[in-house]
Write an enzyme that holds these catalytic residues in place. Structure first.
Site, mmCIF file in Angstrom:
data_model
loop_
_atom_site.group_PDB
_atom_site.id
_atom_site.type_symbol
_atom_site.label_atom_id
_atom_site.label_comp_id
_atom_site.label_asym_id
_atom_site.label_seq_id
_atom_site.Cartn_x
_atom_site.Cartn_y
_atom_site.Cartn_z
ATOM 1 N N SER A 195 -37.311 -10.470 54.855
ATOM 2 C CA SER A 195 -37.703 -10.898 56.185
ATOM 3 C C SER A 195 -37.129 -10.040 57.315
ATOM 4 O O SER A 195 -37.519 -10.202 58.479
ATOM 5 C CB SER A 195 -37.277 -12.357 56.414
ATOM 6 O OG SER A 195 -35.875 -12.513 56.298
ATOM 7 N N LYS A 220 -31.024 -8.647 63.948
ATOM 8 C CA LYS A 220 -32.122 -9.518 63.514
ATOM 9 C C LYS A 220 -32.140 -10.810 64.330
ATOM 10 O O LYS A 220 -31.098 -11.314 64.753
ATOM 11 C CB LYS A 220 -31.965 -9.824 62.014
ATOM 12 C CG LYS A 220 -33.157 -10.538 61.386
ATOM 13 C CD LYS A 220 -32.920 -10.753 59.892
ATOM 14 C CE LYS A 220 -34.072 -11.500 59.235
ATOM 15 N NZ LYS A 220 -33.817 -11.749 57.797
ATOM 16 N N SER A 248 -33.806 -10.202 51.601
ATOM 17 C CA SER A 248 -34.350 -9.904 52.922
ATOM 18 C C SER A 248 -33.733 -8.709 53.632
ATOM 19 O O SER A 248 -34.257 -8.257 54.641
ATOM 20 C CB SER A 248 -34.236 -11.137 53.833
ATOM 21 O OG SER A 248 -35.110 -12.141 53.400
#
Length: 618
Positions: free
Chosen positions: A290, A214, A314
């Site tokens: 996210s 990420k 997330s």
């Protein structure tokens, strides 16, 4: 002025009098021109403060933070009572080499039969299955294929991956999964992995496994932008983050940085900066966020695993919406050094994988607390469930699951609650797992505590650069959130931490009676992506609340939690079941998750957007 409310101390609250109240968020849903106008107004000095105050008043936040006397003292970081040791586990050396921990994890897994995984004429009806890390390992070690070009091998997995990324990017030009990707860097890592295999010295079962990272976790030489257009200008990446370094030392091929909701301030995955990834099961739907790109790249078959960060669901939310596995560890179990969230108290780094056993392998590699967390949290040694033991089923049968039925059923469709309920019934029928009714007080207060804590920590990260003029380059969604977060006072932050201690008390009392709390992972399946939201984003707090309603507990309290795919709704969208465990008890939720995965295997569906990297079907 509001009327002063005085809370009873948590240990005096009568749980039989607690009433569940569904949360109703009052806020506008805006996209396009009206959203851009709303952002301007929210950032205006006087009127913006008035709007923020109005929103907080209408949603009960002011009542909780300003008008309520909370008797508990603040708890600024999750603090846990001592926990009983988990049965049937294998302990990992926290300071051991990650490749050695992975080797121990491999021994914990059930027997691997390659004929079941590779035979095409088993006589069984077709059932979609993701390739597991052990499948790649078997293929490499049996010389069915290699990570890169070598001798006479016919399959070149690195080239399959690069070709698949080219195909994907040509089809989804405005919705990339990777926002930092260098094919030559992938080839270089794959060549090094292949050489280790040729010399008979692979580092671990993770050697040659494709893993994405990420964009808020450092992975050298890629920049860490947090999904923004500018953060790399003020924060340079000079080395891998600790979790990435541990994967690299285990031989993993780190393919690049995944798309994400900018700075983690959203649960849909919307990102006008780079494009909004579509859900592999339906590209017109959100992936969840996210960690949007991390979940989508795993669900698409492009990577066996990806790292995400989880500050409010997330990791688990996108895993659930994309039909894969997402593990949130206990706060402090993984080292945040080399991420944007080093100073946070609600965020962790965790794996998103296609299967539970892959989550175990990646978790084994990245686990290990930072030196600072060992002092302030005193974590016990990390443990894994010994799924190879004949006693594993008996241990499963001894588990008691806690279910708050009114909360559990507060979902947008009965497809979700019915699927989750069916899994609980099967756990009882097959293993004897008992489900008992629990009551969780003050869920609305918990949500407020999370908003203030996460918001304040995010503001602390970004405020210096925003004050220096970078704020205007943020997305409208992020700017709206920051405008709201700026309206929280220091006293609000203290009140939130008082609520945190209070809610921790309730949950530790619950865990005296149950081993795991079970909920749906999200209150809805993947929402549609409005066309008007692609260019400028959107604000839709009703959707945000529905996606986050079961996730925030684990973040505020630092508890371990996992989302496991259990099937689909009538529209073919994935549904996840969430398991929340006692502090430091990752082994228990992983053991239960493995059983749930087996129960639900027949219900997994091949995503519309899927690439078979191992066999080169791109």
């Amino acid at each position: 002025m509001g009327k002063k409310q005085i809370m009873l101390p948590a240990n005096e609250v009568d749980l039989t009098a607690v009433k569940y109240v569904p949360e109703k968020i009052e806020a506008p849903h805006l996209t396009g021109f009206w959203f851009k106008l709303f952002v301007k107004v929210m950032e205006a000095p006087v009127i913006g403060s008035l709007i923020a105050s109005h929103l907080k008043e209408k949603n009960g936040i002011t009542e909780i933070l300003k008008n309520t006397v909370i008797p508990e003292v603040p708890m600024f970081i999750p603090q846990f009572p001592l926990q009983e040791p988990e049965p049937g586990v294998v302990c990992l050396e926290e300071d051991g080499k990650p490749e050695e921990r992975v080797a121990l994890a491999l021994k914990c897994l059930p027997h691997y039969d390659p004929t079941c995984r590779w035979s095409s004429d088993s006589g069984e009806p077709f059932q979609f299955r993701y390739w597991k890390i052990r499948d790649y390992g078997y293929a490499y070690r049996s010389k069915l294929t290699t990570p890169s070009m070598a001798s006479d091998f016919s399959f070149i997995v690195a080239e399959h991956f690069i070709s698949a990324m080219e195909v994907f990017n040509s089809k989804q030009q405005s919705a990339p999964l990777l926002i930092s990707f260098d094919p030559e860097e992938v080839r270089r890592q794959a060549a090094a992995s292949t050489q280790r295999f040729e010399e008979g010295n692979p580092l671990s079962i993770l050697d040659g496994i494709f893993i994405a990272v990420k964009d808020d976790i450092d992975c050298y030489p890629h920049p860490s932008k947090g999904g923004s257009k500018w953060f790399h200008e003020v924060r340079q990446v000079k080395a891998d983050g600790v979790s990435v370094s541990r994967l690299r030392n285990s031989g993993a091929i780190l393919v690049g940085k995944t798309n994400m909701h900018e700075f983690g301030m959203g649960t849909t995955g919307n990102n006008p900066n780079y494009g909004t990834p579509g859900n592999p099961h339906n590209p017109k739907r959100y992936t969840g966020g996210s960690s949007s790109g991390s979940a989508a790249i795993v669900a698409s078959g492009l990577c066996s695993a990806a790292l995400g960060t989880d500050g409010g669901g997330s990791v688990r939310i996108p895993a659930s919406l994309c039909g894969v596995v997402g593990l949130k560890t206990t706060f402090g179990r993984t080292d945040l050094t080399g991420s944007l969230w080093e100073a946070g108290t609600v965020t962790i780094i965790g794996p998103i994988t296609a299967t539970v056993e892959d989550a175990i392998l990646v978790y084994a590699a990245i686990s290990g607390s930072s030196p600072a967390d060992r002092i302030r949290l005193n974590p016990p040694i990390p443990c894994l469930p010994d799924l190879s033991s004949s006693e594993s089923s008996n241990i499963l049968g001894s588990l008691t699951l806690g279910k708050y039925t009114k909360w559990f059923n507060d979902v947008s469709s009965t497809d979700i609650s019915d699927k989750c309920e069916d899994v609980l019934n099967q756990l009882f029928r097959l293993y004897g797992c008992k489900t008992t009714e629990i009551v969780i007080p003050e869920l609305r207060e918990l949500h407020t505590a999370h908003a203030v804590t996460f918001g304040s920590e995010s503001l602390c990260l970004l405020n210096p650069d925003c004050e220096a003029g970078k704020g205007v380059r943020l997305t409208n969604d992020t700017r709206t959130n920051l405008a709201l977060f700026r309206s929280f006072a220091a006293s609000d932050y203290i009140s939130a931490q008082c609520l945190r201690r209070r809610i921790m008390y309730y949950h530790m009392e619950i865990f005296k009676k149950v081993d795991v709390i079970v909920t749906p992972t999200t209150g809805m399946t993947a929402p549609e992506i409005p066309e008007s939201a692609l260019a400028v984003g959107e604000t839709n707090l009703q959707v945000v609340a529905s996606l986050m309603q079961f996730a925030m507990t684990a973040n505020v309290l630092g508890l371990p939690a996992i989302s496991v795919p259990i099937g689909h709704d009538k529209q073919g969208l994935p549904i996840g079941l969430q398991l929340i465990g006692r502090p430091w008890c990752e082994a228990s939720i992983l053991r239960l998750a493995a059983a749930i995965e087996e129960i639900s295997a027949e219900y997994r569906k091949k995503p519309v957007e899927f690439y078979d990297i191992l066999k080169g079907k791109v």
